[in-house]
Design a protein around this motif. Structure first.
Motif, PDB file in Angstrom:
ATOM      1  N   UNK A   7      -2.586 -31.016 -10.569  1.00 53.08           N
ATOM      2  CA  UNK A   7      -3.644 -31.426 -11.491  1.00 53.08           C
ATOM      3  C   UNK A   7      -4.268 -30.253 -12.225  1.00 53.08           C
ATOM      4  N   UNK A   8      -4.051 -29.041 -11.729  1.00 52.20           N
ATOM      5  CA  UNK A   8      -4.614 -27.848 -12.357  1.00 52.20           C
ATOM      6  C   UNK A   8      -3.531 -26.776 -12.440  1.00 52.20           C
ATOM      7  N   UNK A   9      -3.801 -25.746 -13.232  1.00 51.78           N
ATOM      8  CA  UNK A   9      -2.827 -24.662 -13.365  1.00 51.78           C
ATOM      9  C   UNK A   9      -2.575 -23.995 -12.020  1.00 51.78           C
ATOM     10  N   UNK A  10      -3.617 -23.769 -11.248  1.00 51.38           N
ATOM     11  CA  UNK A  10      -3.430 -23.127  -9.950  1.00 51.38           C
ATOM     12  C   UNK A  10      -2.535 -23.963  -9.043  1.00 51.38           C
ATOM     13  N   UNK A  11      -2.795 -25.254  -8.946  1.00 51.34           N
ATOM     14  CA  UNK A  11      -1.953 -26.126  -8.125  1.00 51.34           C
ATOM     15  C   UNK A  11      -0.509 -26.106  -8.608  1.00 51.34           C
ATOM     16  N   UNK A  12      -0.330 -26.101  -9.916  1.00 47.53           N
ATOM     17  CA  UNK A  12       1.015 -26.135 -10.485  1.00 47.53           C
ATOM     18  C   UNK A  12       1.788 -24.866 -10.157  1.00 47.53           C
ATOM     19  N   UNK A  13       1.156 -23.704 -10.348  1.00 40.03           N
ATOM     20  CA  UNK A  13       1.843 -22.439 -10.090  1.00 40.03           C
ATOM     21  C   UNK A  13       2.193 -22.305  -8.611  1.00 40.03           C
ATOM     22  N   UNK A  14       1.275 -22.693  -7.736  1.00 33.68           N
ATOM     23  CA  UNK A  14       1.559 -22.631  -6.298  1.00 33.68           C
ATOM     24  C   UNK A  14       2.722 -23.559  -5.938  1.00 33.68           C
ATOM     25  N   UNK A  15       2.722 -24.763  -6.505  1.00 36.65           N
ATOM     26  CA  UNK A  15       3.783 -25.718  -6.194  1.00 36.65           C
ATOM     27  C   UNK A  15       5.129 -25.237  -6.704  1.00 36.65           C
ATOM     28  N   UNK A  16       5.153 -24.670  -7.906  1.00 36.57           N
ATOM     29  CA  UNK A  16       6.419 -24.174  -8.451  1.00 36.57           C
ATOM     30  C   UNK A  16       6.965 -23.024  -7.602  1.00 36.57           C
ATOM     31  N   UNK A  17       6.093 -22.187  -7.070  1.00 35.49           N
ATOM     32  CA  UNK A  17       6.552 -21.086  -6.227  1.00 35.49           C
ATOM     33  C   UNK A  17       7.250 -21.607  -4.976  1.00 35.49           C
ATOM     34  N   UNK A  36       8.212 -17.453  -8.268  1.00 36.07           N
ATOM     35  CA  UNK A  36       7.530 -16.782  -7.156  1.00 36.07           C
ATOM     36  C   UNK A  36       6.765 -15.562  -7.663  1.00 36.07           C
ATOM     37  N   UNK A  37       7.378 -14.800  -8.561  1.00 39.11           N
ATOM     38  CA  UNK A  37       6.704 -13.621  -9.118  1.00 39.11           C
ATOM     39  C   UNK A  37       5.532 -14.029 -10.000  1.00 39.11           C
ATOM     40  N   UNK A  38       5.676 -15.125 -10.719  1.00 41.23           N
ATOM     41  CA  UNK A  38       4.570 -15.614 -11.535  1.00 41.23           C
ATOM     42  C   UNK A  38       3.377 -15.954 -10.654  1.00 41.23           C
ATOM     43  N   UNK A  39       3.630 -16.578  -9.514  1.00 34.75           N
ATOM     44  CA  UNK A  39       2.560 -16.928  -8.576  1.00 34.75           C
ATOM     45  C   UNK A  39       1.878 -15.675  -8.033  1.00 34.75           C
ATOM     46  N   UNK A  40       2.647 -14.737  -7.526  1.00 37.76           N
ATOM     47  CA  UNK A  40       2.062 -13.572  -6.870  1.00 37.76           C
ATOM     48  C   UNK A  40       1.341 -12.650  -7.862  1.00 37.76           C
ATOM     49  N   UNK A  41       1.952 -12.403  -9.025  1.00 37.72           N
ATOM     50  CA  UNK A  41       1.325 -11.471  -9.970  1.00 37.72           C
ATOM     51  C   UNK A  41       0.073 -12.065 -10.608  1.00 37.72           C
ATOM     52  N   UNK A  42       0.080 -13.355 -10.872  1.00 37.73           N
ATOM     53  CA  UNK A  42      -1.114 -13.951 -11.485  1.00 37.73           C
ATOM     54  C   UNK A  42      -2.223 -14.152 -10.462  1.00 37.73           C
ATOM     55  N   UNK A  43      -1.886 -14.340  -9.196  1.00 40.98           N
ATOM     56  CA  UNK A  43      -2.915 -14.421  -8.160  1.00 40.98           C
ATOM     57  C   UNK A  43      -3.653 -13.090  -8.046  1.00 40.98           C
ATOM     58  N   UNK A  44      -2.900 -11.991  -8.063  1.00 43.20           N
ATOM     59  CA  UNK A  44      -3.515 -10.667  -7.990  1.00 43.20           C
ATOM     60  C   UNK A  44      -4.356 -10.382  -9.226  1.00 43.20           C
ATOM     61  N   UNK A  45      -3.835 -10.753 -10.403  1.00 42.41           N
ATOM     62  CA  UNK A  45      -4.575 -10.529 -11.641  1.00 42.41           C
ATOM     63  C   UNK A  45      -5.832 -11.401 -11.686  1.00 42.41           C
ATOM     64  N   UNK A  46      -5.741 -12.623 -11.161  1.00 45.05           N
ATOM     65  CA  UNK A  46      -6.919 -13.499 -11.108  1.00 45.05           C
ATOM     66  C   UNK A  46      -8.021 -12.865 -10.267  1.00 45.05           C
ATOM     67  N   UNK A  47      -7.641 -12.226  -9.169  1.00 43.36           N
ATOM     68  CA  UNK A  47      -8.632 -11.547  -8.328  1.00 43.36           C
ATOM     69  C   UNK A  47      -9.293 -10.404  -9.090  1.00 43.36           C
ATOM     70  N   UNK A  48      -8.512  -9.677  -9.882  1.00 39.96           N
ATOM     71  CA  UNK A  48      -9.078  -8.587 -10.685  1.00 39.96           C
ATOM     72  C   UNK A  48     -10.042  -9.133 -11.733  1.00 39.96           C
ATOM     73  N   UNK A  49      -9.690 -10.245 -12.359  1.00 42.49           N
ATOM     74  CA  UNK A  49     -10.592 -10.856 -13.337  1.00 42.49           C
ATOM     75  C   UNK A  49     -11.879 -11.325 -12.650  1.00 42.49           C
ATOM     76  N   UNK A  50     -11.741 -11.884 -11.463  1.00 40.53           N
ATOM     77  CA  UNK A  50     -12.919 -12.327 -10.715  1.00 40.53           C
ATOM     78  C   UNK A  50     -13.850 -11.152 -10.443  1.00 40.53           C
TER      79      UNK A  50
END
Length: 533
Positions: A7-17, A36-50
């Motif tokens: 239902x959200x981008x986060x759920x989608x990326x996790x599911x695709x991984x 898998x790389x899209x999930x891991x790299x964007x999770x790390x970048x999301x933390x930096x944005x946070x």
């Protein structure tokens, strides 16, 4: 394995991984990224944005060309629930300032330079903004807090605390939360900031995947910039939702695009027919092997034996407010002959009616009127516009497009309600004239509007030729397919469409086109009743 019902981008990326981790998600000429790389790299970048103060509801503008980094930044932001504001790389500084104000952008990420544009320098010169990373407080942009280059954004560090709370932050995002503000403009007026949620955008994209022939294993290329809904929805989100591979590049050029299509074994080419035709003319000269392309691709790139009859395939039809196409038909399948030339039928989840442009009252089947849309896939709102300005009291969005529905529910497009032209009391729709002219041998493109040179309203056309046809010859051929009052009396003959004025969203600027044809028409010579330039 069943498709993820995210239902959200986060759920989608996790599911695709999980379901497609080793599959390639996106390819550009210099890099590629698995799911898998899209999930891991964007999770790390999301933390930096946070850590940088960006979170749920924060509006973040992004100006950069297509590529893997565009996708990484956009996905990282939207996983957090930040509102992505893709901005055109074509914007001049005054236009950029206007859109930043309209969307109340709080953080801006810009490419250092692209095609001669230096966006940060333009803002600095116009407003005297501080250097990157310094806090921003300026009365012209009261919402803006930071300006970073792409390189600086990608290099932001993520503290252990931010990494620890990112999971909780992404879990707070819901389908009802705003996902993106996409700017659009018609042929007239100021650009509009159209707001879409995760839920309505996902629904709109999912509803058209089958008809657009996009599924798991598809290797999709399309030239649309990601800052348009055709690129973001039709490309990035389509690939993610289908489990497909998206192939993209910064600047499409025939020689590089053909080699990219060949090297990556692209199976589906969607985009602009003009580009497909230009590529087809170059393919044999260059010797590119495009045999991986399958039906559903733009037909100019397919072998003649695999092409459909003229008009047999639907013209996908949509708009930014519907988050892309809302009407179509399987792109690899002929429609019934009675529907040739139509835009197919509305996708599931989209209600459509034809109404009187003045009264908004529904019209009978077969009548031409304004297209109204309603349903869960339409826009959530527009920046600075109250709901009552956008929707009828019973919830219909008035598109400004004209069309009709036949007895079988197929939609036929008849132009824009605000572009209807009256010539000696008779109604002319420029889009109808354009379509007729484009069907003439020797015509590659046609752009039609009305002008007044002091003798009343006249129909004028800028025509892109493939040969050396004269205006008199084209006018004679137009007589075979158009009523006399619809035939242009002013003709501007061009060898390319480079001089056709366009707005920042790529649409033809009708005001600019009218000015061009008026200026040229005043110096034209009369040829057999036609003023030819």
């Amino acid at each position: 394995m069943p498709e993820p019902l995210a239902r959200t981008v986060d759920e989608l990326v996790r599911a695709r991984a999980v379901t497609d981790g080793s599959s390639t998600a996106i390819i550009d000429p210099t890099d590629r990224l698995t799911y898998a790389e899209l999930d891991s790299t964007t999770a790390e970048l999301a933390a930096a944005f946070l850590d940088a103060g960006i979170g749920k509801g924060t509006r973040v503008g992004l100006i950069m060309p297509n590529g893997i980094d565009w996708v990484r930044i956009a996905i990282a932001l939207t996983r957090l629930g930040a509102v992505l504001v893709p901005l055109s790389t074509l914007l001049k500084t005054p236009e950029l300032l206007a859109q930043l104000r309209v969307a109340a952008v709080e953080h801006l990420i810009v490419v250092e330079e692209f095609r001669g544009h230096r966006y940060r320098d333009g803002l600095h010169d116009a407003l005297g903004l501080p250097e990157a990373n310094a806090p921003i407080r300026h009365p012209e942009l009261p919402a803006l807090r930071s300006l970073r280059t792409v390189e600086q954004a990608l290099a932001l560090p993520a503290s252990p605390e931010a990494i620890a709370v990112t999971l909780a932050a992404t879990a707070r995002v819901t389908a009802a939360d705003a996902l993106v503000i996409m700017f659009t403009s018609g042929s007239r007026g100021l650009p509009k900031g159209v707001i879409h949620s995760h839920g309505n955008a996902f629904g709109a994209v999912r509803s058209g995947l089958h008809d657009r022939c996009i599924g798991r294993g598809t290797r999709l290329y399309l030239p649309m910039p990601f800052f348009w809904v055709g690129g973001f929805g039709g490309g990035v989100l389509s690939a993610l939702l289908a489990g497909a591979t998206l192939v993209t590049e910064e600047i499409p050029r025939p020689e590089t695009t053909l080699r990219l299509l060949e090297r990556e074994q692209v199976t589906l080419f969607r985009g602009w027919p003009d580009q497909a035709e230009a590529l087809a003319r170059q393919a044999e000269t260059i010797g590119a092997d495009l045999s991986a392309l399958r039906p559903g691709s733009l037909e100019a790139l397919l072998p003649p034996a695999r092409r459909a009859r003229p008009g047999a395939r639907a013209n996908l039809f949509g708009m930014t407010e519907s988050f892309g196409p809302y009407s179509g038909y399987p792109a690899d399948t002929d429609m019934p002959e009675s529907a040739f030339g139509s835009c197919g039928r509305p996708f599931d989840g989209m209600q459509l009616r034809i109404a009187d442009p003045d009264t908004a009252e529904p019209l009978p089947t077969g009548d031409i009127g304004e297209i109204h849309l309603r349903g869960p896939h339409t826009l959530r709102g527009m920046c600075g516009r109250p709901r009552e300005d956008l929707f009828t009291p019973d919830g219909w969005y008035r598109t400004g497009d004209l069309g009709r529905l036949d007895d079988h529910g197929f939609l036929f497009y008849h132009g824009r309600s605000d572009d209807m032209v009256k010539v000696s009391g008779a109604t002319v729709y420029p889009s109808e004239v354009e379509k007729a002219l484009r069907g003439i041998d020797g015509v590659r493109g046609a752009f039609v509007t009305d002008i007044d040179l002091g003798r009343g309203t006249q129909v004028a056309a800028a025509v892109v030729r493939t040969g050396s046809s004269t205006a008199a010859e084209l006018r004679a051929r137009a007589r075979e397919v158009l009523s006399a009052f619809k035939i242009p009396t002013i003709w501007l003959l061009l060898d390319s469409d480079d001089t056709i004025p366009r707005g920042t969203t790529g649409k033809v600027d009708v005001v600019g086109l009218r000015a061009l044809l008026t200026r040229e028409g005043r110096t034209a010579e009369t040829v057999s009743g036609t003023r030819a330039v």
